[in-house]
Design a protein around this motif. Structure first.
Motif, short mmCIF file in Angstrom:
data_model
loop_
_atom_site.label_atom_id
_atom_site.label_comp_id
_atom_site.label_asym_id
_atom_site.label_seq_id
_atom_site.Cartn_x
_atom_site.Cartn_y
_atom_site.Cartn_z
N LEU A 180 -1.89 -23.21 37.65
CA LEU A 180 -1.57 -24.32 36.75
C LEU A 180 -2.74 -25.29 36.64
O LEU A 180 -3.07 -25.76 35.54
N ALA A 181 -3.38 -25.57 37.78
CA ALA A 181 -4.53 -26.48 37.78
C ALA A 181 -5.68 -25.89 36.95
O ALA A 181 -6.33 -26.60 36.17
N LYS A 182 -5.94 -24.60 37.12
CA LYS A 182 -7.00 -23.96 36.35
C LYS A 182 -6.73 -24.04 34.85
O LYS A 182 -7.63 -24.28 34.05
N GLU A 183 -5.47 -23.82 34.47
CA GLU A 183 -5.12 -23.85 33.05
C GLU A 183 -5.31 -25.25 32.46
O GLU A 183 -5.81 -25.41 31.34
N LEU A 184 -4.94 -26.26 33.23
CA LEU A 184 -5.10 -27.64 32.75
C LEU A 184 -6.57 -28.03 32.66
O LEU A 184 -7.00 -28.68 31.71
N LEU A 185 -7.36 -27.61 33.67
CA LEU A 185 -8.78 -27.99 33.71
C LEU A 185 -9.60 -27.29 32.64
O LEU A 185 -10.65 -27.80 32.23
N GLU A 186 -9.16 -26.14 32.18
CA GLU A 186 -9.88 -25.41 31.13
C GLU A 186 -10.00 -26.23 29.86
O GLU A 186 -10.95 -26.07 29.09
N GLN A 187 -9.06 -27.13 29.63
CA GLN A 187 -9.07 -27.94 28.41
C GLN A 187 -10.25 -28.91 28.38
O GLN A 187 -10.62 -29.39 27.30
N PHE A 188 -10.83 -29.18 29.53
CA PHE A 188 -11.91 -30.16 29.61
C PHE A 188 -13.30 -29.52 29.69
O PHE A 188 -14.30 -30.23 29.73
N GLU A 189 -13.37 -28.20 29.71
CA GLU A 189 -14.65 -27.52 29.90
C GLU A 189 -15.60 -27.70 28.72
O GLU A 189 -16.80 -27.49 28.84
N ARG A 190 -15.07 -28.06 27.56
CA ARG A 190 -15.91 -28.24 26.38
C ARG A 190 -16.58 -29.62 26.34
O ARG A 190 -17.44 -29.86 25.50
N LEU A 191 -16.18 -30.50 27.23
CA LEU A 191 -16.79 -31.83 27.25
C LEU A 191 -18.26 -31.73 27.67
O LEU A 191 -18.60 -31.00 28.59
N PRO A 192 -19.15 -32.47 26.99
CA PRO A 192 -20.57 -32.46 27.37
C PRO A 192 -20.75 -32.90 28.82
O PRO A 192 -20.14 -33.88 29.26
N GLY A 193 -21.58 -32.16 29.55
CA GLY A 193 -21.87 -32.52 30.94
C GLY A 193 -20.85 -32.05 31.94
O GLY A 193 -20.96 -32.37 33.13
N HIS A 194 -19.87 -31.25 31.50
CA HIS A 194 -18.80 -30.81 32.41
C HIS A 194 -19.37 -30.02 33.59
O HIS A 194 -18.94 -30.20 34.73
N GLU A 195 -20.37 -29.17 33.34
CA GLU A 195 -20.92 -28.34 34.40
C GLU A 195 -21.71 -29.14 35.43
O GLU A 195 -21.99 -28.67 36.53
N PHE A 196 -22.09 -30.38 35.06
CA PHE A 196 -22.85 -31.24 35.98
C PHE A 196 -21.98 -32.36 36.56
O PHE A 196 -22.51 -33.35 37.06
N ASN A 197 -20.67 -32.24 36.47
CA ASN A 197 -19.75 -33.28 36.93
C ASN A 197 -19.94 -34.59 36.16
O ASN A 197 -19.79 -35.69 36.71
N LEU A 198 -20.25 -34.48 34.89
CA LEU A 198 -20.45 -35.65 34.02
C LEU A 198 -19.47 -35.63 32.85
O LEU A 198 -19.78 -36.12 31.76
#
Length: 445
Positions: free
Chosen positions: A396-414
């Protein structure tokens, strides 16, 4: 009354601030970044200086403008939220995580190389001595200028100068091609490395120490406090910049003597050993110990003063003792355990603290500061929770967090950066239509 410090005291105050910010982590990050950046060293260093030096300097300026207290920085929030946020930040960063880490790093780099069989007993005895000294020097916060700024810091600067100048006149290699994330992206990678020093978070704690010392030397008017804080911050920022640049250069010329190091501490150890032998080990141990000690003193002092402000029933010297003992106890848990335990917590706290700094600098431009602060900090906090939750394995957590992966800087914790900016713009526009509510005084809460 003349609101001006002597030149000697101004320099001493700048040295004190420089020493408080310069912890062991600040000595370890630049060498590794310099080695990985290689020929792109100066681009990487430029990015590093923006977040590793520029942001803490802005924090010092902002804190002096509001009077030097954490409660003043967050005055647009409800009183209960101010107290909760302040207690969380000071408790986690000082007696539980930040200050204990300084003692652990000092032990691992400054003591273990000289021990035949390091063990829990030696670590305990070292932590008692280390935090015993920090306790003693924190008892009189108004005298930190004399104890740290005029005594410890000059010794630290001399040792750092030797460490920084030696690679220029006796280089042990040449810079190679950029590696890993520094290939074609050196400035951005350096920017992120400076962000990870966590100095912006420390600035919120150290700001009150700086203002307290200025007031103890007769600087009480708001304009004089801001002016001297800016001068003090600039001296510290200049010193930090020189240290970082010299360590970047040290790292860039280290590939011939150590390849694929796990961290910058290994680079420093091998480099000084090659240059100076056993004397290099003593030099490095002294530098790291002094750097960690001054940071611990600043943290303990800041936390003790903050809790005394919350309740006049609390005794400053008793708090210093309690916090010092807590630091000593947590320092015996082990460095890796503490870091692993609190990384998610820092990923939540740090964006909120950066938001506070930037909001404080533009507060006078806001038509409705209360609206902007509350909405922006809420958005920043929620997005920082997203960054801190990346490691969760629940479906469930993975599914919810996937929605935010398109945000700029997501891979850098930004992930929080773009929503932070958008929220400021929208609330400022909306604030022109909404009349700010009258501030609630503490006696009304």
């Amino acid at each position: 009354m003349k609101q001006r410090l002597s030149l000697q005291n101004i320099i001493g105050m700048g040295f004190m601030t420089f020493a408080m910010f310069l912890g062991a982590g600040n000595l370890i990050f630049p060498p590794l970044a310099g080695q990985l950046a290689g020929t792109q060293i100066w681009l990487a260093a430029a990015g590093f200086l923006i977040t590793g030096v520029g942001l803490p300097l802005l924090a010092v300026v902002m804190i002096s403008r509001v009077g030097g207290g954490f409660n003043e920085i967050t005055s647009e929030l409800p009183r209960s939220m101010i107290v909760l946020m302040g207690c969380c930040i000071y408790t986690i960063v000082v007696p539980i995580y930040g200050a204990p880490r300084t003692g652990l790093v000092a032990y691992e780099i400054g003591m273990i190389p000289f021990l035949n069989e390091p063990n829990a007993v030696s670590r305990f005895l070292y932590s008692v001595a280390f935090f015993g000294i920090a306790w003693y020097l924190s008892l009189n916060p108004g005298k930190l200028l004399e104890s740290v700024g005029k005594i410890i810091t000059p010794a630290l600067i001399i040792l750092l100068s030797i460490l920084g100048i030696a690679p220029i006149f006796s280089p042990l290699g040449e810079a190679g091609e950029p590696m890993n994330g520094y290939v074609g992206n050196a400035f951005a990678r350096g920017f992120l490395e400076g962000y990870m020093t966590m100095d912006a978070l420390a600035a919120l704690l150290f700001g009150v120490v700086i203002v307290t010392n200025l007031k103890s030397h007769g600087i009480t008017s708001p304009n004089a406090l801001v002016r001297h804080s800016v001068i003090t911050g600039c001296i510290a920022a200049f010193g930090l910049a020189l240290v970082y640049l010299s360590l970047f250069n040290l790292g860039a010329t280290s590939r011939d003597i150590i390849q694929h190091p796990e961290n910058g501490g290994q680079i420093l150890s091998v480099y000084v050993d090659n240059l100076f032998g056993i004397y290099g080990n003593i030099l490095l141990a002294t530098v790291v110990t002094l750097a960690c000690l001054t940071t611990a003193i600043g943290l303990i002092t800041a936390a003790s003063e903050y809790f005394c402000e919350l309740s006049h029933k609390l005794n400053y010297k008793a708090l210093v003792a309690v916090i010092s003992i807590s630091c000593m106890m947590f320092a015996n848990l082990g460095l890796n355990q503490i870091i692993e335990l609190f990384i998610p917590v820092l990923l939540i706290l740090y964006p909120v603290c950066i938001a506070l700094i930037l909001l404080g600098l533009i507060r006078h431009l806001m038509p409705n500061p209360q609206l902007v602060y509350r909405a922006t900090l809420l958005v920043t906090f929620l997005l920082s929770l997203v960054d801190a939750s990346k490691g969760l394995n629940h479906p469930l957590a993975k599914e919810l967090l996937e929605q935010f992966e398109r945000l700029p800087g997501h891979e850098f914790n930004l992930s929080w950066v773009t929503p932070f900016v958008v929220t400021i713009v929208l609330t400022c526009l909306l604030g022109k239509l909404i009349t700010p509510s009258s501030p609630v005084h503490e006696d009304q809460v």
